[in-house]
Design a protein around this motif. Structure first.
Motif, short mmCIF file in Angstrom:
data_model
loop_
_atom_site.label_atom_id
_atom_site.label_comp_id
_atom_site.label_asym_id
_atom_site.label_seq_id
_atom_site.Cartn_x
_atom_site.Cartn_y
_atom_site.Cartn_z
N LEU A 163 -4.08 19.12 -4.46
CA LEU A 163 -4.29 17.76 -4.96
C LEU A 163 -4.51 16.81 -3.80
N ALA A 164 -3.75 16.96 -2.73
CA ALA A 164 -3.94 16.10 -1.56
C ALA A 164 -5.35 16.24 -1.00
N LEU A 165 -5.85 17.47 -0.91
CA LEU A 165 -7.20 17.70 -0.40
C LEU A 165 -8.25 17.09 -1.33
N ALA A 166 -8.03 17.20 -2.64
CA ALA A 166 -8.98 16.64 -3.59
C ALA A 166 -9.04 15.12 -3.49
N THR A 167 -7.89 14.47 -3.32
CA THR A 167 -7.89 13.02 -3.22
C THR A 167 -8.45 12.55 -1.87
N ILE A 168 -8.24 13.34 -0.81
CA ILE A 168 -8.87 13.02 0.48
C ILE A 168 -10.39 13.09 0.34
N ALA A 182 2.61 8.39 5.99
CA ALA A 182 3.70 8.20 6.96
C ALA A 182 4.65 7.12 6.50
N TYR A 183 4.14 6.06 5.86
CA TYR A 183 5.01 5.01 5.34
C TYR A 183 6.04 5.60 4.38
N VAL A 184 5.57 6.47 3.50
CA VAL A 184 6.45 7.05 2.48
C VAL A 184 7.43 8.03 3.11
N LEU A 185 6.95 8.87 4.03
CA LEU A 185 7.81 9.88 4.63
C LEU A 185 8.88 9.26 5.51
N ILE A 186 8.51 8.26 6.30
CA ILE A 186 9.48 7.62 7.19
C ILE A 186 10.46 6.76 6.40
N GLY A 187 9.96 6.03 5.42
CA GLY A 187 10.85 5.17 4.65
C GLY A 187 11.68 5.92 3.64
N GLY A 188 11.10 6.95 3.02
CA GLY A 188 11.80 7.70 1.97
C GLY A 188 10.99 7.69 0.69
N SER A 189 10.85 8.85 0.09
CA SER A 189 9.99 8.99 -1.09
C SER A 189 10.75 8.94 -2.40
N ARG A 190 12.08 8.86 -2.37
CA ARG A 190 12.86 8.90 -3.60
C ARG A 190 13.28 7.53 -4.09
N SER A 191 12.92 6.50 -3.36
CA SER A 191 13.28 5.14 -3.73
C SER A 191 12.08 4.22 -3.50
N MET A 192 11.95 3.21 -4.34
CA MET A 192 10.84 2.28 -4.16
C MET A 192 10.98 1.47 -2.89
N SER A 245 -5.23 7.29 4.91
CA SER A 245 -4.43 8.12 4.01
C SER A 245 -3.20 8.67 4.72
N ILE A 246 -3.38 9.13 5.95
CA ILE A 246 -2.26 9.67 6.71
C ILE A 246 -1.26 8.56 7.04
N ALA A 247 -1.78 7.36 7.36
CA ALA A 247 -0.89 6.24 7.67
C ALA A 247 -0.03 5.88 6.46
N TYR A 248 -0.63 5.82 5.27
CA TYR A 248 0.14 5.49 4.07
C TYR A 248 1.17 6.58 3.78
N LEU A 288 0.83 -1.20 0.00
CA LEU A 288 0.00 0.00 0.00
C LEU A 288 0.87 1.26 0.00
N GLY A 289 2.01 1.20 0.69
CA GLY A 289 2.94 2.32 0.61
C GLY A 289 3.46 2.52 -0.80
#
Length: 315
Positions: A99-104, A229-239, A224-227, A20-21
């Motif tokens: 965009l974040a608000l629209a998808t929420i 957080a997955y990206v922010l904590i893990g890193g958004s520049r790498s899969m 949405s916030i949990a997902y 999901l992340g």
């Protein structure tokens, strides 16, 4: 086998949340902060839950046997791809927080619809979803989530090295410059959005039998916030970043369960510390930093036949 009996459900959950992340990472490849993944995840789960429990589809279940499960994955992928295009074309005209608000808002619309439709079970949801392929133990879902994770990582690796991946990076770095170079921002942003939607929908269709029940709580703003957080904590520049972040944040509360209420405090402290001291995420901080290019040494100044180097001041 005892290890899988005890920790198999947790490991399967870590793989599920990592996937999901990655569904959130797909639009981020093109620089789009989309939080729509929980909505597509919920939609895929509802498609699988309805087909597997509703009497109207009993003929399908009897005719296809275990083949009904891959069919739910396919239908969830197609439905999410179609809805991703419908939502993505107008929504991706927005940028950043808008965009974040629209998808929420999209996630909330799907949640309210699920709460008020009879086919989705309303607020109660759908129960008694049969286990996929006759699985007896939850750890057996590793045979579903692990191959999907491997295929997803291979796909993202190939995508990153392809022309499409280079277009995603160009749009992420400078959309105006990419457009000037002939890269269509709308086309590629919608494509990235649809890739994330399809992945979330497939994970949802696999997760409905895994959880044995499905309701509107699966697709909420909190998810949405949990997902994110997955990206922010893990890193958004790498899969690998969303995968590491999803696995870590989904396992941490379980690993700290013995600490009772203190586990929530520790979980929050981990998020705060990681945000402050690992701004590039865990994977980004561990990755080797690119070395700056070396500047060429200036050529040595040649001296005249008798005296200092020739300059304009000596003339």
């Amino acid at each position: 086998m005892d290890f899988l009996q005890q920790y198999g459900f947790l490991i399967a959950t870590m793989l599920q949340q990592g996937l999901l992340g990655l569904s959130l990472y797909a639009p981020l490849m093109a620089g789009q902060l989309s939080l729509a993944s929980p909505g597509f995840y919920a939609l895929g789960g509802y498609i699988a839950a309805i087909i597997l429990t509703n009497p109207a589809f009993s003929g399908w279940r009897e005719a296809l046997g275990y083949g009904i499960y891959p069919l739910t994955w396919l239908l969830a992928a197609l439905a999410c791809a179609l809805l991703g295009v419908i939502v993505g074309v107008p929504a991706l005209r927005l940028r950043g927080i808008y965009l974040a608000l629209a998808t929420i808002a999209f996630v909330e619309i799907l949640r309210v619809l699920a709460l008020n439709l009879s086919i989705t079970g309303g607020a109660v949801g759908l129960f008694g979803i049969p286990q996929a392929f006759g699985f007896v133990d939850r750890w057996q879902y590793l045979w579903l989530f692990l191959p999907l994770l491997i295929l997803t990582l291979i796909f993202f690796r190939q995508l990153s090295n392809s022309r499409t991946g280079r277009a995603f990076r160009a749009i992420r770095e400078d959309e105006l410059a990419a457009d000037a170079m002939g890269v269509s921002p709308t086309r590629y942003k919608v494509l990235a959005f649809v890739i994330g939607a399809v992945l979330a929908g497939i994970v949802g269709s696999m997760s409905a039998p895994f959880l044995n029940t499905w309701n509107a709580k699966q697709g909420t703003f909190d998810a949405s916030i949990a997902y994110l957080a997955y990206v922010l904590i893990g890193g958004s520049r790498s899969m690998w970043g969303p995968l590491v972040g999803g696995a870590l944040l989904s396992a941490l509360p379980e690993l700290l369960r013995g600490l009772a209420d203190w586990r929530l405090v520790i979980n929050g402290l981990v998020l705060v510390v990681a945000s402050l001291y690992l701004p590039q995420g865990i994977v980004g901080s561990l990755s080797p930093k690119p070395r700056p290019p070396k500047r060429p040494k200036p050529p040595p100044m040649s001296e005249g036949p008798s005296g200092p180097p020739y300059t304009s001041e000596t003339t």
